[in-house]
Design a protein around this motif. Structure first.
Motif, PDB file in Angstrom:
ATOM      1  N   MET A 102      42.962   3.106 -21.795  1.00  0.00           N
ATOM      2  CA  MET A 102      42.562   3.351 -23.182  1.00  0.00           C
ATOM      3  C   MET A 102      43.349   4.443 -23.902  1.00  0.00           C
ATOM      4  O   MET A 102      43.251   4.550 -25.114  1.00  0.00           O
ATOM      5  N   LYS A 103      44.095   5.261 -23.203  1.00  0.00           N
ATOM      6  CA  LYS A 103      44.641   6.479 -23.800  1.00  0.00           C
ATOM      7  C   LYS A 103      45.534   6.245 -25.012  1.00  0.00           C
ATOM      8  O   LYS A 103      45.512   7.031 -25.953  1.00  0.00           O
ATOM      9  N   GLU A 104      46.294   5.171 -25.030  1.00  0.00           N
ATOM     10  CA  GLU A 104      47.184   4.910 -26.168  1.00  0.00           C
ATOM     11  C   GLU A 104      46.450   4.202 -27.305  1.00  0.00           C
ATOM     12  O   GLU A 104      46.606   4.557 -28.466  1.00  0.00           O
ATOM     13  N   ARG A 105      45.659   3.227 -26.950  1.00  0.00           N
ATOM     14  CA  ARG A 105      44.987   2.415 -27.971  1.00  0.00           C
ATOM     15  C   ARG A 105      43.850   3.158 -28.659  1.00  0.00           C
ATOM     16  O   ARG A 105      43.612   2.984 -29.855  1.00  0.00           O
ATOM     17  N   TYR A 106      43.121   3.990 -27.895  1.00  0.00           N
ATOM     18  CA  TYR A 106      41.992   4.741 -28.441  1.00  0.00           C
ATOM     19  C   TYR A 106      42.103   6.213 -28.028  1.00  0.00           C
ATOM     20  O   TYR A 106      41.350   6.696 -27.176  1.00  0.00           O
ATOM     21  N   PRO A 107      43.029   6.943 -28.635  1.00  0.00           N
ATOM     22  CA  PRO A 107      43.222   8.347 -28.235  1.00  0.00           C
ATOM     23  C   PRO A 107      41.998   9.229 -28.468  1.00  0.00           C
ATOM     24  O   PRO A 107      41.872  10.273 -27.830  1.00  0.00           O
ATOM     25  N   GLU A 108      41.088   8.817 -29.307  1.00  0.00           N
ATOM     26  CA  GLU A 108      39.884   9.623 -29.546  1.00  0.00           C
ATOM     27  C   GLU A 108      38.992   9.696 -28.312  1.00  0.00           C
ATOM     28  O   GLU A 108      38.107  10.545 -28.235  1.00  0.00           O
ATOM     29  N   PHE A 109      39.219   8.825 -27.344  1.00  0.00           N
ATOM     30  CA  PHE A 109      38.427   8.843 -26.111  1.00  0.00           C
ATOM     31  C   PHE A 109      39.137   9.562 -24.959  1.00  0.00           C
ATOM     32  O   PHE A 109      38.624   9.588 -23.844  1.00  0.00           O
ATOM     33  N   ARG A 110      40.306  10.128 -25.212  1.00  0.00           N
ATOM     34  CA  ARG A 110      41.074  10.768 -24.131  1.00  0.00           C
ATOM     35  C   ARG A 110      40.299  11.888 -23.451  1.00  0.00           C
ATOM     36  O   ARG A 110      40.274  11.975 -22.230  1.00  0.00           O
ATOM     37  N   LYS A 111      39.660  12.730 -24.219  1.00  0.00           N
ATOM     38  CA  LYS A 111      38.927  13.842 -23.616  1.00  0.00           C
ATOM     39  C   LYS A 111      37.769  13.328 -22.756  1.00  0.00           C
ATOM     40  O   LYS A 111      37.565  13.785 -21.628  1.00  0.00           O
ATOM     41  N   THR A 112      37.029  12.379 -23.271  1.00  0.00           N
ATOM     42  CA  THR A 112      35.884  11.821 -22.545  1.00  0.00           C
ATOM     43  C   THR A 112      36.323  11.153 -21.251  1.00  0.00           C
ATOM     44  O   THR A 112      35.715  11.355 -20.196  1.00  0.00           O
ATOM     45  N   THR A 113      37.389  10.347 -21.321  1.00  0.00           N
ATOM     46  CA  THR A 113      37.835   9.639 -20.116  1.00  0.00           C
ATOM     47  C   THR A 113      38.491  10.595 -19.125  1.00  0.00           C
ATOM     48  O   THR A 113      38.367  10.401 -17.916  1.00  0.00           O
ATOM     49  N   CYS A 114      39.155  11.636 -19.617  1.00  0.00           N
ATOM     50  CA  CYS A 114      39.707  12.671 -18.718  1.00  0.00           C
ATOM     51  C   CYS A 114      38.584  13.387 -17.985  1.00  0.00           C
ATOM     52  O   CYS A 114      38.674  13.619 -16.776  1.00  0.00           O
ATOM     53  N   GLN A 115      37.542  13.744 -18.706  1.00  0.00           N
ATOM     54  CA  GLN A 115      36.429  14.447 -18.089  1.00  0.00           C
ATOM     55  C   GLN A 115      35.757  13.575 -17.036  1.00  0.00           C
ATOM     56  O   GLN A 115      35.386  14.047 -15.964  1.00  0.00           O
ATOM     57  N   ALA A 116      35.619  12.280 -17.321  1.00  0.00           N
ATOM     58  CA  ALA A 116      35.026  11.356 -16.344  1.00  0.00           C
ATOM     59  C   ALA A 116      35.907  11.258 -15.095  1.00  0.00           C
ATOM     60  O   ALA A 116      35.400  11.198 -13.969  1.00  0.00           O
ATOM     61  N   TRP A 117      37.206  11.249 -15.280  1.00  0.00           N
ATOM     62  CA  TRP A 117      38.168  11.211 -14.177  1.00  0.00           C
ATOM     63  C   TRP A 117      38.020  12.469 -13.311  1.00  0.00           C
ATOM     64  O   TRP A 117      37.908  12.390 -12.092  1.00  0.00           O
ATOM     65  N   ILE A 118      37.977  13.629 -13.951  1.00  0.00           N
ATOM     66  CA  ILE A 118      37.809  14.910 -13.242  1.00  0.00           C
ATOM     67  C   ILE A 118      36.476  14.921 -12.490  1.00  0.00           C
ATOM     68  O   ILE A 118      36.410  15.264 -11.305  1.00  0.00           O
ATOM     69  N   ASP A 119      35.406  14.543 -13.185  1.00  0.00           N
ATOM     70  CA  ASP A 119      34.073  14.553 -12.574  1.00  0.00           C
ATOM     71  C   ASP A 119      34.006  13.633 -11.362  1.00  0.00           C
ATOM     72  O   ASP A 119      33.391  13.968 -10.351  1.00  0.00           O
ATOM     73  N   LYS A 120      34.621  12.469 -11.462  1.00  0.00           N
ATOM     74  CA  LYS A 120      34.608  11.527 -10.338  1.00  0.00           C
ATOM     75  C   LYS A 120      35.325  12.134  -9.137  1.00  0.00           C
ATOM     76  O   LYS A 120      34.830  12.076  -8.009  1.00  0.00           O
ATOM     77  N   TYR A 121      36.491  12.725  -9.366  1.00  0.00           N
ATOM     78  CA  TYR A 121      37.240  13.334  -8.266  1.00  0.00           C
ATOM     79  C   TYR A 121      36.422  14.436  -7.585  1.00  0.00           C
ATOM     80  O   TYR A 121      36.340  14.493  -6.366  1.00  0.00           O
TER      81      TYR A 121
END
Length: 181
Positions: A102-121
């Protein structure tokens, strides 16, 4: 809903029935043409996390009805009930996949998806620490720490707070004394 609205709902921190678009694929009806190009990844568990965002992005409209019309039986001996296991670790990168998708198509979600990635790890790392048999060679623990440290600058560019970045560094360098979420 349009894809942007559906993605916002999909990424929201709401739980279970509060969400209009969840991670699970079994609770929806789909045009069969969507599966001409979208496939469930082989050899992974929790594959809905890989497929659902692709279905949303490939759709023009997503509808939600607030009515229970399907009763789901959860096997108490099934994959979900078993919790994290060595096979499930192969699905570690589902949140990274969603972010990357999603990062290119919907950059407004980058922070949310990054945080989910960090939290999962961090969640998986903590689960591994509770059950060291899951990762006897420390392969996943190293992968998680290295992945978090390698992406610090990128996380910062995505809007992740400085405090969180410092917590990541401390967690990766001193995992045995760091506070965990």
């Amino acid at each position: 809903m349009d894809p942007r609205t559906a993605l916002s709902e999909f990424l929201s921190p709401k739980k279970g029935y509060e969400k209009k678009v969840s991670t699970t694929v079994w609770n929806g009806l789909y045009r069969h043409e969507l599966f001409d190009s979208i496939r469930f990844p082989e050899g992974l568990l929790y594959e809905d996390g890989y497929v659902m965002p692709q279905l949303i992005l490939a759709s023009q409209k997503i509808a939600h009805i607030n009515e229970v019309i399907y009763y789901y039986y959860q096997n108490s001996n099934g994959i979900v009930a078993a919790g994290l296991n060595a096979h499930a670790l192969k699905s570690l990168d589902d949140r990274f996949f969603i972010h990357d998708l999603m990062k290119e198509r919907y950059p407004e979600f980058r922070k949310t998806t990054c945080q989910a990635w960090i939290d999962k790890y961090i969640f998986v790392y903590c689960q591994i620490c509770k059950n060291k048999k899951l990762d006897p060679g420390h392969m996943y623990r190293r992968k998680i720490r290295f992945g978090l440290l390698r992406n610090l600058r990128y996380f910062s560019q995505c809007g992740i707070r400085l405090k969180t970045l410092i917590d990541i560094v401390l967690f990766c360098l001193f995992p045995f004394i760091s506070k965990t979420r």
